[in-house]
Design a protein around this motif. Sequence first.
Motif, PDB file in Angstrom:
ATOM      1  N   ARG A 245       0.722  -1.275   0.099  1.00  0.00           N
ATOM      2  CA  ARG A 245      -0.102  -0.016   0.023  1.00  0.00           C
ATOM      3  C   ARG A 245       0.904   1.101  -0.070  1.00  0.00           C
ATOM      4  O   ARG A 245       1.647   1.478   0.980  1.00  0.00           O
ATOM      5  CB  ARG A 245      -0.990  -0.019   1.400  1.00  0.00           C
ATOM      6  N   TYR A 246       0.548   2.121  -1.069  1.00  0.00           N
ATOM      7  CA  TYR A 246       1.635   3.195  -1.288  1.00  0.00           C
ATOM      8  C   TYR A 246       0.999   4.549  -1.161  1.00  0.00           C
ATOM      9  O   TYR A 246      -0.441   4.402  -1.261  1.00  0.00           O
ATOM     10  CB  TYR A 246       2.221   3.114  -2.656  1.00  0.00           C
ATOM     11  N   ASN A 247       1.621   5.616  -0.739  1.00  0.00           N
ATOM     12  CA  ASN A 247       1.137   6.973  -0.982  1.00  0.00           C
ATOM     13  C   ASN A 247       1.483   7.404  -2.396  1.00  0.00           C
ATOM     14  O   ASN A 247       2.451   7.438  -2.791  1.00  0.00           O
ATOM     15  CB  ASN A 247       1.826   7.930  -0.033  1.00  0.00           C
ATOM     16  N   GLY A 248       0.384   7.834  -2.989  1.00  0.00           N
ATOM     17  CA  GLY A 248       0.514   7.927  -4.513  1.00  0.00           C
ATOM     18  C   GLY A 248       1.185   9.451  -4.754  1.00  0.00           C
ATOM     19  O   GLY A 248       1.818   9.573  -5.938  1.00  0.00           O
ATOM     20  N   ILE A 249       1.274  10.488  -3.775  1.00  0.00           N
ATOM     21  CA  ILE A 249       1.822  11.572  -4.070  1.00  0.00           C
ATOM     22  C   ILE A 249       3.124  11.497  -3.805  1.00  0.00           C
ATOM     23  O   ILE A 249       3.869  11.842  -4.304  1.00  0.00           O
ATOM     24  CB  ILE A 249       1.079  12.654  -2.848  1.00  0.00           C
ATOM     25  N   THR A 250       3.627  10.883  -2.691  1.00  0.00           N
ATOM     26  CA  THR A 250       5.100  10.706  -2.299  1.00  0.00           C
ATOM     27  C   THR A 250       5.650   9.363  -2.867  1.00  0.00           C
ATOM     28  O   THR A 250       6.749   9.503  -2.819  1.00  0.00           O
ATOM     29  CB  THR A 250       5.107  10.454  -0.890  1.00  0.00           C
ATOM     30  N   LYS A 251       5.077   8.709  -3.582  1.00  0.00           N
ATOM     31  CA  LYS A 251       5.194   7.287  -4.033  1.00  0.00           C
ATOM     32  C   LYS A 251       6.415   6.481  -2.846  1.00  0.00           C
ATOM     33  O   LYS A 251       7.324   6.238  -3.307  1.00  0.00           O
ATOM     34  CB  LYS A 251       6.227   7.684  -5.181  1.00  0.00           C
ATOM     35  N   GLN A 252       5.928   6.627  -1.582  1.00  0.00           N
ATOM     36  CA  GLN A 252       6.340   5.741  -0.680  1.00  0.00           C
ATOM     37  C   GLN A 252       5.475   4.952  -0.012  1.00  0.00           C
ATOM     38  O   GLN A 252       4.245   5.206   0.022  1.00  0.00           O
ATOM     39  CB  GLN A 252       7.126   6.965   0.476  1.00  0.00           C
ATOM     40  N   ILE A 253       5.873   3.934   0.882  1.00  0.00           N
ATOM     41  CA  ILE A 253       4.912   3.064   1.516  1.00  0.00           C
ATOM     42  C   ILE A 253       4.219   3.870   2.386  1.00  0.00           C
ATOM     43  O   ILE A 253       4.679   4.739   3.167  1.00  0.00           O
ATOM     44  CB  ILE A 253       5.696   1.942   2.023  1.00  0.00           C
ATOM     45  N   LEU A 254       2.807   3.664   2.669  1.00  0.00           N
ATOM     46  CA  LEU A 254       1.989   4.336   3.546  1.00  0.00           C
ATOM     47  C   LEU A 254       2.536   4.020   5.053  1.00  0.00           C
ATOM     48  O   LEU A 254       3.058   2.655   5.533  1.00  0.00           O
ATOM     49  CB  LEU A 254       0.709   3.752   3.481  1.00  0.00           C
ATOM     50  N   GLU A 255       2.559   4.902   6.003  1.00  0.00           N
ATOM     51  CA  GLU A 255       3.140   4.645   7.290  1.00  0.00           C
ATOM     52  C   GLU A 255       2.075   3.551   7.863  1.00  0.00           C
ATOM     53  O   GLU A 255       0.730   3.332   7.868  1.00  0.00           O
ATOM     54  CB  GLU A 255       2.806   5.919   8.321  1.00  0.00           C
ATOM     55  N   GLY A 256       2.626   2.611   8.456  1.00  0.00           N
ATOM     56  CA  GLY A 256       1.807   1.449   9.208  1.00  0.00           C
ATOM     57  C   GLY A 256       1.361   0.299   8.116  1.00  0.00           C
ATOM     58  O   GLY A 256       1.121  -0.710   8.614  1.00  0.00           O
ATOM     59  N   ALA A 257       1.780   0.689   7.068  1.00  0.00           N
ATOM     60  CA  ALA A 257       1.325  -0.381   5.905  1.00  0.00           C
ATOM     61  C   ALA A 257       2.291  -1.529   5.933  1.00  0.00           C
ATOM     62  O   ALA A 257       3.603  -1.215   6.226  1.00  0.00           O
ATOM     63  CB  ALA A 257       1.431   0.047   4.478  1.00  0.00           C
TER      64      ALA A 257
END
Length: 266
Positions: A245-257
């Motif tokens: 699960r990723y953050n589409g804006i930062t292109k980094q994994i979501l916190e806690g994912a």
Amino acid sequence: MTLLLSWIGKDSRKISSAYIASDSRFSWSDGRKFDYGRKVYALQNSPDILGYCGDVLYPTVILTQLLDMDKDSILFPKNSSNRERVQIVFNQIKEKSAYYPESKLAKSIEIIHISRDNEIDFVCFIYKWTIETNWTISEQEIPLASDKVIILGSGKDEFYNRYLDYLKGNNGKTSRALFQCLCHTLIDIKDLQCGGAPQLVGLYNKFNGKNFGIIYKNQRYYLGTKIHKLEETSNLEWRNELFERYNGITKQILEGAQRQPNDLNI
């Protein structure tokens, strides 16, 4: 052609999700290609997802119409069951094709339709057209554990051969293994009729069809098209090549994912 696949995810008690994914390449006999074609669809007002391979133009036209009919609540009767919706979709596809010039169709069309009733009653049907048989409909068995439902298209053999290696790993029959295998296959696929970014739609136990954004080769893609800029107001769910699960804006994994291991290092 296409690489088109579907699978289900299952937890310890029940089926928890179903997915259809594909590549994004349209190709022609003269060698030309277009890597931004849409091949999967999620209905907004009903728990239904679809994907196609084979001929491009007719499925694109009819499935887009069905998508909008569903959005405006004129496709299905209220409270229709999953099998009733399957029959309605198949009838629409079959009836409209009678007015379409047969000479303009490719050799075949195959459409996957996964539909859910209540929270756990998932069904999968395949609609197939060939010039010899016209349209046929068949039910595809849903696996008892997390696994593929069906693989279609010219790239299916390359995918399956690589998936056999994934099955030997610790991830085995999981959603992440199937999606990782799709991305892995597309990165170095030999079948030039397949290519572009992966695209993904899904169904959870609750809610209706769902589109996903994909982070692929550190670029954002949505149903095959590249997204250069993303507004913070977007609530789209994003996944990367590992199905994290990723953050589409930062292109980094979501916190806690949860991190998803990759045995074959794509």
